[in-house]
Design a protein around this motif. Structure first.
Motif, PDB file in Angstrom:
ATOM      1  N   ARG A   1       0.830  -1.211   0.000  1.00  0.00           N
ATOM      2  CA  ARG A   1       0.000   0.000   0.000  1.00  0.00           C
ATOM      3  C   ARG A   1       0.855   1.247   0.000  1.00  0.00           C
ATOM      4  O   ARG A   1       0.561   2.218  -0.708  1.00  0.00           O
ATOM      5  N   LEU A   2       1.914   1.250   0.784  1.00  0.00           N
ATOM      6  CA  LEU A   2       2.793   2.409   0.846  1.00  0.00           C
ATOM      7  C   LEU A   2       3.469   2.614  -0.510  1.00  0.00           C
ATOM      8  O   LEU A   2       3.568   3.739  -1.013  1.00  0.00           O
ATOM      9  N   LYS A   3       3.911   1.505  -1.133  1.00  0.00           N
ATOM     10  CA  LYS A   3       4.519   1.615  -2.461  1.00  0.00           C
ATOM     11  C   LYS A   3       3.525   2.158  -3.481  1.00  0.00           C
ATOM     12  O   LYS A   3       3.863   2.984  -4.339  1.00  0.00           O
ATOM     13  N   GLU A   4       2.303   1.689  -3.375  1.00  0.00           N
ATOM     14  CA  GLU A   4       1.247   2.134  -4.287  1.00  0.00           C
ATOM     15  C   GLU A   4       1.036   3.643  -4.193  1.00  0.00           C
ATOM     16  O   GLU A   4       0.901   4.338  -5.197  1.00  0.00           O
ATOM     17  N   GLN A   5       1.032   4.150  -2.956  1.00  0.00           N
ATOM     18  CA  GLN A   5       0.853   5.582  -2.750  1.00  0.00           C
ATOM     19  C   GLN A   5       2.060   6.357  -3.289  1.00  0.00           C
ATOM     20  O   GLN A   5       1.907   7.404  -3.917  1.00  0.00           O
ATOM     21  N   ILE A   6       3.260   5.829  -3.042  1.00  0.00           N
ATOM     22  CA  ILE A   6       4.474   6.509  -3.502  1.00  0.00           C
ATOM     23  C   ILE A   6       4.509   6.571  -5.023  1.00  0.00           C
ATOM     24  O   ILE A   6       4.853   7.599  -5.623  1.00  0.00           O
ATOM     25  N   ASP A   7       4.132   5.459  -5.662  1.00  0.00           N
ATOM     26  CA  ASP A   7       4.154   5.400  -7.133  1.00  0.00           C
ATOM     27  C   ASP A   7       3.118   6.321  -7.764  1.00  0.00           C
ATOM     28  O   ASP A   7       3.203   6.643  -8.951  1.00  0.00           O
ATOM     29  N   SER A   8       2.138   6.752  -6.977  1.00  0.00           N
ATOM     30  CA  SER A   8       1.087   7.625  -7.510  1.00  0.00           C
ATOM     31  C   SER A   8       1.563   9.063  -7.682  1.00  0.00           C
ATOM     32  O   SER A   8       0.921   9.855  -8.362  1.00  0.00           O
ATOM     33  N   TYR A   9       2.670   9.411  -7.016  1.00  0.00           N
ATOM     34  CA  TYR A   9       3.157  10.790  -7.058  1.00  0.00           C
ATOM     35  C   TYR A   9       4.656  10.802  -7.375  1.00  0.00           C
ATOM     36  O   TYR A   9       5.455  10.207  -6.662  1.00  0.00           O
TER      37      TYR A   9
ATOM     38  N   ASP B   1       6.775  13.162  -7.083  1.00  0.00           N
ATOM     39  CA  ASP B   1       7.588  13.854  -6.072  1.00  0.00           C
ATOM     40  C   ASP B   1       7.940  12.963  -4.888  1.00  0.00           C
ATOM     41  O   ASP B   1       8.784  13.339  -4.063  1.00  0.00           O
ATOM     42  N   TRP B   2       7.287  11.823  -4.780  1.00  0.00           N
ATOM     43  CA  TRP B   2       7.533  10.964  -3.622  1.00  0.00           C
ATOM     44  C   TRP B   2       8.569   9.869  -3.898  1.00  0.00           C
ATOM     45  O   TRP B   2       8.838   9.025  -3.056  1.00  0.00           O
ATOM     46  N   SER B   3       9.121   9.884  -5.090  1.00  0.00           N
ATOM     47  CA  SER B   3      10.050   8.796  -5.450  1.00  0.00           C
ATOM     48  C   SER B   3      11.275   8.773  -4.541  1.00  0.00           C
ATOM     49  O   SER B   3      11.878   7.713  -4.318  1.00  0.00           O
ATOM     50  N   ASN B   4      11.630   9.942  -3.979  1.00  0.00           N
ATOM     51  CA  ASN B   4      12.802   9.979  -3.095  1.00  0.00           C
ATOM     52  C   ASN B   4      12.607   9.150  -1.837  1.00  0.00           C
ATOM     53  O   ASN B   4      13.556   8.688  -1.210  1.00  0.00           O
ATOM     54  N   ILE B   5      11.338   8.948  -1.435  1.00  0.00           N
ATOM     55  CA  ILE B   5      11.063   8.090  -0.271  1.00  0.00           C
ATOM     56  C   ILE B   5      11.462   6.665  -0.560  1.00  0.00           C
ATOM     57  O   ILE B   5      12.102   5.998   0.253  1.00  0.00           O
ATOM     58  N   LYS B   6      11.119   6.182  -1.764  1.00  0.00           N
ATOM     59  CA  LYS B   6      11.461   4.810  -2.138  1.00  0.00           C
ATOM     60  C   LYS B   6      12.977   4.635  -2.221  1.00  0.00           C
ATOM     61  O   LYS B   6      13.531   3.637  -1.752  1.00  0.00           O
ATOM     62  N   VAL B   7      13.620   5.642  -2.755  1.00  0.00           N
ATOM     63  CA  VAL B   7      15.089   5.599  -2.870  1.00  0.00           C
ATOM     64  C   VAL B   7      15.714   5.564  -1.482  1.00  0.00           C
ATOM     65  O   VAL B   7      16.607   4.749  -1.195  1.00  0.00           O
TER      66      VAL B   7
END
Length: 364
Positions: free
Chosen positions: A345-353, A355-361
């Motif tokens: 779910r968290l990945k899904e939310q991150i992939d939706s925006y 600007d949030w790709s830095n969180i995954k990195v």
């Protein structure tokens, strides 16, 4: 005129439609000459109006010391109570009439008569912040009666920010860990019980420190006062509570999550969030999701019972206006954990925006 009417046999105890007599009226005006005339003419000193109020009660309520002295001298009942069980002493305490309270106590008035709500004169004096009256009532008030009422004067002083009264009560040995009875607590939506909660809820740093120094337990309430201090964004109160042992990983039983409620409340205040993390708050639990990389239940089915990671729907709907409020906090939290597995779910939310790709990195 009053003398002439009495000479011609006017009914001295005649009542108006509220049960008010001429004596009640004369006392309300503090007119000693007419009071004396009426009593000489056969006025009943214990006559009550439709609310059970006697003339002496009127004098105490209105702050008319001369009328009160005269009525007491004529045998009026010092401990008279109205229909709601409020005593003359209670009413004088409620209205801040220091001289009246002093006189009533000197005549043996009972400070332990409660009104219909179970409140004593010291309760109402503490609530109103009448410091001198509280001091007069302290030696003659039964601690057992106070305990039986289900609420301490400390609660009422803290609720109304009367710091001087609070300090006096603490010095007099009142229990700073007294809790509201179940019946009293249920009157508040948050089910508060401790005196400390009232002080923190009012964002009163002085009272909070006063209570903690006197031994108040910061971990009594259903909702930990620490959470309220975070809600206010008050770092000073937070530090005080943590210094005196507040649970940094406090949860709320009625809103279950796998991560501390302290994190939920501080996601909008990154300075507070960082402070909590520096003090040892459990950051790892924010990324512990029971569903992991597997499918999550539909959002509509989540309700308040699900235990999920930091993006649990209950947390967002209750404490944040938008999901974007959570993102800076997640970025901060990642500074305090090792390598973590982001749930689907968290990945899904991150992939939706984008600007949030830095969180995954950063998580990687």
């Amino acid at each position: 005129m009053a003398r002439v009417l009495l000479q011609y046999n006017a009914d001295v105890n005649h009542r108006c439609n509220r049960g008010w007599t001429a004596l009640h009226e004369a006392v309300a005006r503090n007119d000693l000459e007419i009071i004396e005339l009426l009593l000489q003419g056969g006025a009943k000193v214990e006559s009550t109006n439709c609310y059970g109020i006697t003339s002496l009660f009127v004098a105490a309520e209105s702050g008319h010391l001369e009328a009160l002295r005269f009525l007491a001298k004529c045998g009026a009942d010092i401990n008279t109570q109205a229909s709601d069980k409020a005593s003359a002493l209670y009413e004088a305490s409620k209205n801040g009439h220091e001289k009246i309270v002093e006189f009533l106590l000197s005549q043996g008035a009972d400070a332990n008569k409660t009104n219909k709500d179970g409140f004593l004169p010291i309760h109402v004096a503490s609530k109103k912040g009448y410091y001198e009256i509280v001091k007069m009532l302290l030696p003659v008030t039964s601690r057992t009666r106070i305990k039986r009422s289900g609420i301490s004067p400390l609660h009422l002083a803290a609720e109304r920010n009367h710091d001087d009264v609070l300090e006096e009560l603490i010095d007099a040995g009142f229990d700073v860990n007294a809790t509201l009875s179940f019946e009293r607590s249920r009157l508040y939506e948050d089910r508060r019980t401790s005196v400390l909660y009232f002080a923190v809820f009012n964002n009163n740093v002085y009272s909070t420190e006063l209570l903690l120094e006197a031994g108040a337990d910061p971990n009594v309430d259903l909702i930990n006062p620490l959470l309220i201090s975070i809600r206010h964004g008050c770092l000073k109160t937070m530090k005080l509570l943590l210094d005196y042992g507040a649970n940094i990983n406090a949860y709320i039983a009625s809103h279950p999550t796998t991560f501390p409620a302290t994190v939920m409340f501080s996601m909008k205040y990154l300075v507070l969030l960082k402070y909590l993390m520096d003090m040892g708050c459990d950051a790892n639990s924010c990324f512990t999701c029971s569903y992991g990389c597997g499918p999550h239940p539909p959002i509509e089915a989540v309700g308040l019972r699900v235990l999920c990671c930091i993006l649990a729907v209950p947390s967002i709907t209750l404490f944040w206006t938008e999901i974007s409020d959570v993102v800076p906090g997640i970025y901060v939290l990642l500074d305090y954990v090792g390598n973590v597995q982001l749930c689907s779910r968290l990945k899904e939310q991150i992939d939706s925006y984008e600007d949030w790709s830095n969180i995954k990195v950063k998580a990687g």
